[in-house]
Scaffold this active site. Structure first.
Site, PDB file in Angstrom:
ATOM      1  N   LYS A   1     -14.920   8.035  -3.625  1.00  0.00           N
ATOM      2  CA  LYS A   1     -16.163   8.329  -2.899  1.00  0.00           C
ATOM      3  C   LYS A   1     -16.721   9.676  -3.331  1.00  0.00           C
ATOM      4  CE  LYS A   1     -14.124   5.684   0.789  1.00  0.00           C
ATOM      5  NZ  LYS A   1     -13.205   5.711   1.949  1.00  0.00           N
TER       6      LYS A   1
ATOM      7  N   LYS B   1       0.498  14.584   0.931  1.00  0.00           N
ATOM      8  CA  LYS B   1      -0.872  14.821   0.451  1.00  0.00           C
ATOM      9  C   LYS B   1      -1.108  16.309   0.158  1.00  0.00           C
ATOM     10  CE  LYS B   1      -2.743  10.838   3.020  1.00  0.00           C
ATOM     11  NZ  LYS B   1      -3.387   9.947   2.041  1.00  0.00           N
TER      12      LYS B   1
ATOM     13  N   THR C   1      -8.779   6.477  -1.968  1.00  0.00           N
ATOM     14  CA  THR C   1     -10.119   5.927  -2.133  1.00  0.00           C
ATOM     15  C   THR C   1     -11.164   7.013  -1.871  1.00  0.00           C
ATOM     16  OG1 THR C   1      -9.860   5.086   0.131  1.00  0.00           O
ATOM     17  CG2 THR C   1      -9.657   3.490  -1.668  1.00  0.00           C
TER      18      THR C   1
ATOM     19  N   HIS D   1       0.796  -1.233   0.000  1.00  0.00           N
ATOM     20  CA  HIS D   1       0.000   0.000   0.000  1.00  0.00           C
ATOM     21  C   HIS D   1       0.823   1.275   0.000  1.00  0.00           C
ATOM     22  CE1 HIS D   1      -3.971  -1.896   0.829  1.00  0.00           C
ATOM     23  NE2 HIS D   1      -3.232  -2.793   1.457  1.00  0.00           N
TER      24      HIS D   1
ATOM     25  N   LYS E   1      -8.724  13.950   4.429  1.00  0.00           N
ATOM     26  CA  LYS E   1      -7.875  12.760   4.475  1.00  0.00           C
ATOM     27  C   LYS E   1      -6.870  12.959   5.596  1.00  0.00           C
ATOM     28  CE  LYS E   1      -6.798  13.687   0.133  1.00  0.00           C
ATOM     29  NZ  LYS E   1      -6.951  12.498  -0.646  1.00  0.00           N
ATOM     30  N   ARG E   2      -6.069  11.921   5.915  1.00  0.00           N
ATOM     31  CA  ARG E   2      -5.012  12.116   6.897  1.00  0.00           C
ATOM     32  C   ARG E   2      -4.151  13.320   6.496  1.00  0.00           C
ATOM     33  NH1 ARG E   2      -4.477   8.364  11.403  1.00  0.00           N
ATOM     34  NH2 ARG E   2      -2.376   9.234  11.603  1.00  0.00           N
TER      35      ARG E   2
HETATM   36  C1  26V Z   1       2.634   5.985   5.679  1.00  0.00           C
HETATM   37  C2  26V Z   1       3.671   6.870   5.663  1.00  0.00           C
HETATM   38  C3  26V Z   1       4.476   7.125   6.707  1.00  0.00           C
HETATM   39  C4  26V Z   1       5.729   7.868   6.657  1.00  0.00           C
HETATM   40  C5  26V Z   1       5.690   8.901   5.801  1.00  0.00           C
HETATM   41  C6  26V Z   1       5.042   8.525   4.647  1.00  0.00           C
HETATM   42  C7  26V Z   1       3.966   7.568   4.641  1.00  0.00           C
HETATM   43  C8  26V Z   1       3.203   7.335   3.629  1.00  0.00           C
HETATM   44  C9  26V Z   1       2.170   6.473   3.596  1.00  0.00           C
HETATM   45  C10 26V Z   1       1.865   5.746   4.647  1.00  0.00           C
HETATM   46  C11 26V Z   1       0.697   4.834   4.568  1.00  0.00           C
HETATM   47  C12 26V Z   1       0.911   3.398   4.855  1.00  0.00           C
HETATM   48  C13 26V Z   1      -0.067   2.461   4.240  1.00  0.00           C
HETATM   49  C14 26V Z   1      -1.363   3.069   3.781  1.00  0.00           C
HETATM   50  O1  26V Z   1      -2.219   3.393   4.558  1.00  0.00           O
HETATM   51  N1  26V Z   1      -1.531   3.197   2.480  1.00  0.00           N
HETATM   52  C15 26V Z   1      -2.748   3.720   1.857  1.00  0.00           C
HETATM   53  O2  26V Z   1      -3.506   2.611   1.414  1.00  0.00           O
HETATM   54  C16 26V Z   1      -4.704   3.001   0.776  1.00  0.00           C
HETATM   55  C17 26V Z   1      -5.449   1.737   0.439  1.00  0.00           C
HETATM   56  O3  26V Z   1      -4.763   0.986  -0.501  1.00  0.00           O
HETATM   57  C18 26V Z   1      -4.403   3.840  -0.450  1.00  0.00           C
HETATM   58  O4  26V Z   1      -5.612   4.235  -1.036  1.00  0.00           O
HETATM   59  C19 26V Z   1      -3.561   5.044  -0.078  1.00  0.00           C
HETATM   60  O5  26V Z   1      -3.188   5.744  -1.234  1.00  0.00           O
HETATM   61  C20 26V Z   1      -2.346   4.605   0.705  1.00  0.00           C
HETATM   62  O6  26V Z   1      -1.613   5.712   1.189  1.00  0.00           O
END
Ligand code: 26V
Length: 792
Positions: free
Chosen positions: A644, A538, A640, A342, A532-533
């Protein structure tokens, strides 16, 4: 309902609170699901392959309307309650969100569970029953504060505790090699063992046709207290072990990145993975008697690397506990496991220090070494390039020694998938490039989807009624029926009805905003939504900069006929992510100044809505006119929320990132606002080195940065935002400066289209009409067909 109130809640109507009524209603509704559940279990056991979806997060939200809607009971429940003087919509608001997830990854798991039930795919969701889900966000003086969340405080009417479904999960200790029947056997003697207790929640599919189970594990100490210590007077010490062990399922990790180095997190990962695998093997042996047929009857999906210790644990269970030969166990493991990636961001790729793994899971480390050797040995023999070997090794020896969990999952999996076309192709080109060269057929794409039952039917009942009126009931069953709206996009009368639905949702959101922030937003304004977060990639900062530039432009020429806008932000920052929290403060500081300025009154309002969660998303999304999907290209795996919002008719302003690219293909490039550098262009710039092609900061951006940097929005602390401004002006790693002008221009294109209502509403209708493909039913069919090999 009355019987539940009396006999399950123990109240009579005269003394019942709304919460009592909610519990009574939920229990009555749950009863309606039970027979379907029992029938589904019987069907599952009969002769079908099962999916096990392992996820550390399930971001479920509320369940009452999910179940009512899928059982087609909403209206009868409403009438029954009305007869008792109770309003169903009041009860709906009482249910706490089950917030057992951080963001997109956890919400995807919840959408998938609903779709699997709706498509009658026999499936178990496996995760942790956190006592405390994601923190509640409180905004004080514009800053985020985290308050513990307590969703189980008033009982959870949906779950069943299964006190008879308990598995031991060990930690630490030693491994002894003994001889059994002349062959060596490893015996792991854990230093401590915790019990995993199952809690099951029914997952009701569309029209109640099928009901699956979400099985969440709770940690319980085998010994409630150490009697010897207690008897000798050490009352606290006697309970300490228990508290420590049971801490495993106490709270969800609130970072949305993996945070290697946190021992409790690794304990959580192993705890739920081990319990789930033991449960799966026990069930398989009960039904089929022979573990060698596991791949024929079970497909396991690892949601990110969080459960990827499953590769080693399944090997351990098969080899050590069930005495299978290593090679046979490896065939079973790689025939059963699959892994979804992901994110490709290096900081977010999970890796655990070898030293920690050795201390906590000594047997697993041995197994990982053996897997690694069997994977590297052929390369060593054929004298492959040393750099190549290093890059495909499960052990990262760059500086310190770490276990790369993504590599472990990749090597142990039958299929590995990305979550959008771009993300999957970047997987092949970057993080997994060398592993992809070794296993070229392993990586596949499965573009994410969302469940329309929650994100259209429940969240937007007004629009759904309109759609059913025009297209018939079939639109509820088959999202592709939406395409028939295409012919109504130019129909002024239909546009008007469509628009009225949006207006009603906006009026509701205006009320919510006023209640929660005190800000009055003009319901006639364009609602520009960024939810979003909060993450630097982002680029909420890019949006705030554009907001400041717009504010500046309106002040310079207040007479012009500006399109009135409401800029609406919502999202949580990880508690320790200081820059993200500073961005929240900036949004609030800008809001304060803009909203108090009479010069821009009626043209611009800025709102930060606190405590973004699934339920708040359900309120905002139907009211959105414009959807902000503006991540730095190449960084958002899919997104996602973008799906929506488009489904509910919002136009997207976005970069060519994640699933935005596929959304553009579906809705047509004239019905979406695309701007900014592409992932390829950004990669090329990085290759050259940033300094050689530094973007000029345009005068407009310079003014906006100047205002923020000089304290125009933070007179009490003029340098508060200096660090944010400095990053954009200097190396600009997230391409905020590089994309600013093109973003500004795209936003003015938005204004121009808004000024032509016929064209705007045409595009809006076409968005709803053309995004049927993003149903998670389609995604699940693709997993079933391409990965799980299951008939749907
Ligand atoms: C975590 C972190 C942490 C450190 C800094 C950067 C960074 C970037 C992303 C994440 C997310 C970790 C996994 C996650 O939640 N991915 C999300 O998964 C969704 C479902 O597949 C997807 O729609 C999102 O684009 C994706 O960020």
């Amino acid at each position: 309902m009355l019987a539940k109130l009396a006999y399950a809640v123990g109240k009579d109507p005269a003394h019942a609170t709304d919460r009592d009524w909610f519990v009574a209603t939920a229990l009555a509704v749950r009863d309606c699901a039970i027979d379907h559940w029992t029938a589904s279990k019987a069907r599952n056991q009969a002769a079908q392959k099962q999916v096990c979806y392992l996820s550390l997060e399930f971001l479920i939200g509320r369940l009452l309307f999910d179940i009512l809607n899928n059982l087609r009971l909403t209206e009868s429940a409403r009438e029954a309650l009305a007869g008792l003087g109770i309003d169903l919509d009041n009860l709906r608001a009482i249910e706490p969100d089950a917030a057992l997830g951080n963001g997109g990854l956890g919400r995807l798991a919840a959408c998938f569970m609903e779709s699997m039930a709706s498509l009658q795919v026999p499936a178990y969701g496996y995760g942790i029953r956190y006592e405390h889900g994601l923190f509640r966000q409180v905004i004080m003086d514009g800053r985020q504060h985290e308050v513990p969340e307590d969703w189980l405080a008033y009982t959870n009417p949906w779950e069943f505790e299964r006190s008879d479904v308990i598995y031991p999960v060990g930690f630490g200790g030693t491994v002894e090699d003994i001889q059994a029947n002349g062959s060596p056997v490893a015996v792991w003697r854990p230093a401590e063992t915790v019990q995993a207790v199952a809690y099951d929640t029914p997952v009701v599919g569309w029209r109640g046709r099928h009901v699956n189970s979400l099985r969440l594990w709770s940690a319980r100490a085998a010994e409630p207290l150490r009697l010897d210590a207690f008897n000798s007077g050490d009352h606290i010490g006697a309970l300490a072990d228990r508290a420590r062990l049971e801490a495993i399922s106490r709270v969800l990790y609130p970072g949305d990145a993996s945070e290697a180095g946190r021992e409790l997190r690794l304990r959580q990962e192993f705890f739920f993975t081990s319990a789930s695998l033991q449960d799966l093997l026990a069930r398989h042996l009960r039904l089929h008697g022979d573990l060698r047929s596991l791949p024929d009857w079970a497909a396991l999906q690892l949601n990110d690397t969080h459960p990827s210790i499953a590769v080693a644990e399944l090997m351990r269970l098969l080899v050590d506990e069930h005495s299978l030969p290593w090679e046979e166990a490896w065939t079973i493991t790689t025939g059963t496991l699959n892994y979804t990636n992901h994110t490709l961001m290096p900081e977010a790729l999970e890796r655990w220090p070898v030293s920690l793994m050795e201390r906590l899971l000594p047997r697993h480390l041995q197994i990982i070494y053996r897997i690694n050797w069997q994977h590297l040995e052929p390369l060593v023999y054929r004298s492959a390039d040393n750099e190549f070997i290093k890059s495909v090794s499960i052990i990262d020896e760059g500086s310190g020694r770490y276990v790369r969990m993504g590599h472990l999952a990749f090597i142990g999996a039958h299929k590995v998938n990305g979550v959008s076309a771009l993300h999957t192709s970047l997987m092949r080109q970057t993080v997994f490039k060398d592993l992809h060269a070794l296993y070229p057929a392993r990586i596949v794409n499965k573009t994410n989807g969302i469940t329309f039952r929650r994100w259209l039917h429940q969240a937007n009942p007004g629009l759904t009624r309109l759609l059913v009126g025009e297209l018939g009931d079939g639109v509820l069953d088959d999202p592709e029926v939406l395409i028939q709206l295409d012919r109504l996009a130019d129909d002024a009368a239909f546009q008007n009805l469509f628009r009225n639905q949006r207006a009603a949702s906006k009026a509701n959101l205006v009320k919510v905003i006023a209640e929660r922030t005190g800000v009055l937003v003009d319901p006639g304004a364009l609602f520009d939504v960024h939810i979003k977060r909060i993450h630097e990639y982002k680029r909420q900062l890019l949006n705030i900069l554009e907001t400041v530039a717009l504010y500046d432009a309106i002040r310079a020429e207040p007479e012009r006929d500006w399109v009135p806008r409401g800029k609406i932000f919502a999202g949580k920052a990880a508690a320790s992510y200081h820059r993200a929290k500073l961005i929240i403060k900036l949004a609030n500081d800008v809001a304060k100044v803009v909203n108090a300025d009479p010069v821009v009154a009626g043209r611009l309002k800025v709102v930060f809505l606190p405590n973004y969660n699934v339920s708040l998303a359900e309120t905002i999304i139907p009211a959105a006119d414009l959807s902000e999907q503006i991540s730095t290209a190449g960084m958002e795996a899919s997104g996602t929320g973008n799906m929506k919002l488009a489904l509910n008719g919002a136009l997207t302003i976005g970069t060519l990132d994640g699933a935005n690219i596929e959304i553009r293909e579906c809705v047509g490039s004239e019905n979406i606002f695309i701007f900014g550098l592409t992932a390829g262009e950004i990669e090329a710039r990085r290759q050259v080195g940033m300094n050689q092609c530094r973007v000029d900061v345009s005068p407009r951006l310079e003014r906006a940065l100047g205002l923020i940097g000089s304290g125009a929005f933070s007179p009490d602390e003029p340098h508060r935002f200096e660090s944010l401004v400095h990053a954009v002006r200097s190396d600009d790693p997230l391409m905020v400066a590089a994309d600013f002008d093109s973003y500004w221009t795209a936003q003015r294109g938005v204004d121009a289209l808004w000024a032509n209502p016929f064209a705007w509403w045409r595009a809006s209708v076409l968005n709803t009409a053309r995004v049927g493909w993003f149903s998670s039913d389609r995604t699940i069919r693709e997993y079933a067909d391409g990965i799980w090999k299951l008939p749907v």
